[in-house]
Design a protein around this motif. Structure first.
Motif, short mmCIF file in Angstrom:
data_model
loop_
_atom_site.label_atom_id
_atom_site.label_comp_id
_atom_site.label_asym_id
_atom_site.label_seq_id
_atom_site.Cartn_x
_atom_site.Cartn_y
_atom_site.Cartn_z
N PHE A 159 -7.53 -4.10 -0.94
CA PHE A 159 -7.15 -2.92 -0.15
C PHE A 159 -8.32 -2.34 0.64
N LYS A 194 -6.31 1.12 -5.83
CA LYS A 194 -6.67 1.33 -4.42
C LYS A 194 -8.11 0.91 -4.12
N SER A 244 0.83 -1.21 0.00
CA SER A 244 0.00 0.00 0.00
C SER A 244 0.86 1.25 0.00
#
Length: 339
Positions: free
Chosen positions: A284, A279, A134
């Motif tokens: 995520f 994302k 991330s």
């Protein structure tokens, strides 16, 4: 509060080294962090500001740079790094030179390379891999927004700082391409996207492919396409037979399939809103990228250090006092003017 102190200290150090002129006499050498083909990275401390934390000094031989025709690459690396200011990218604080060497003054990431940690642990738990991946998504998004393709994402080029966050390092292969394509074949064989191998031209989407390789390696302990021969690695990449271990869950496999899509136009990260698409992937779903960017998310591992000068997270290298032959230039024809 502790994080605010760290960030204030980092800002103070950056401003000091940008505003002051210095030389090798400005530093006390504390040890060696790494060695390369024509470079060595040393841990140093400022003599004038001894209360500040140590720094990394990358030292490159002028004779080797010229012999290997790397001067333009070195200038490119310097110019690109001077543009960058991001939480998860190694900062360059200045450069200087003498008759023998060119020096890059860099912030020191005391946690060492992610490669070393992976080698020690074998694999990472999915939640740990998610944290590092991330942060790398945010670093790559920043570079891509500036029109820069990194081209050498791998565990050896990812450092861990003293708070446990990533620092993308080594911009030797990075290139500003904006919306154009580039054709140079460079990088690490296991991490090359098919379009690089085929020589058809490529853009920033090759970094998302490399991110997929990295994620796979973090959790499996090995990259998806590997062999002792680079040629065989290239063949496997072009065949595109992606096999997942049985313990990879469906959501992880979905993300990896999207990142490691051989058809560039179908690969996640190809479109203009590349990072946003990534994302928003379900893998995520529990990541707050806004908190992550300001380092408000706890790291899975914080380096344990005896002192600020502790280099235990790096490999041990014999020291070198080698002084290479100094290249002879006239003042008017010195190719290193400007460092």
């Amino acid at each position: 509060m502790e994080q605010e102190k760290i960030e204030a200290s980092e800002k103070q150090e950056s401003e000091y080294f940008i505003s002051e002129k210095y030389s090798m006499d400005s530093f006390d050498v504390l040890g060696t962090l790494g060695v390369g083909t024509f470079s060595r990275v040393r841990l140093v401390r400022s003599k004038d500001q001894p209360y500040m934390k140590p720094l990394a000094l990358k030292i490159l031989k002028k004779t080797s740079i010229l012999k290997m025709r790397q001067l333009s690459h070195l200038r490119n690396e310097k110019e690109l790094m001077e543009q960058l200011d991001h939480a998860f990218i190694t900062k360059i604080l200045g450069t200087f030179q003498d008759d023998y060497y060119v020096f890059f003054v860099l912030e020191y990431a005391c946690g060492g390379e992610l490669f070393t940690r992976l080698k020690k642990l074998g694999t990472l738990p999915s939640q740990d891999a998610r944290f590092y991946i991330s942060e790398l998504v945010l670093a790559l998004e920043y570079l891509h927004d500036k029109g820069i393709v990194f081209r050498d994402l791998k565990p050896e080029n990812i450092l861990i700082d003293r708070s446990g966050h990533v620092k993308l390092s080594d911009f030797g292969f990075a290139k500003a391409i904006s919306d154009s394509k580039t054709y140079t074949m460079c990088g690490t064989p296991e991490y090359l996207a098919p379009e690089i191998i085929l020589g058809k031209g490529y853009g920033r989407e090759v970094d998302w492919w490399a991110l997929g390789i990295l994620l796979y390696e973090m959790i499996a302990g090995y990259p998806p396409y590997c062999d002792d021969s680079p040629f065989n690695i290239y063949q496997k990449i072009l065949l595109g037979r992606l096999v997942f271990p049985s313990y990879f869950d469906d959501i992880l496999c979905s993300l990896l399939s999207a990142l490691l899509e051989p058809n560039v136009q179908k690969r996640i990260g190809y479109k203009n809103n590349a990072a946003s698409d990534l994302k928003n992937h379900l893998w995520f779903s529990n990541v707050d990228f806004n908190l992550l960017l300001i380092k408000e998310c706890p790291s899975p591992w914080i380096p344990e250090l005896m002192t600020e000068e502790d280099t235990s997270n790096f490999n041990t290298y014999p020291d070198s006092l080698e002084q290479p032959h100094a290249p002879k230039f006239t003042r008017e024809r010195d190719p290193f003017v400007g460092f």
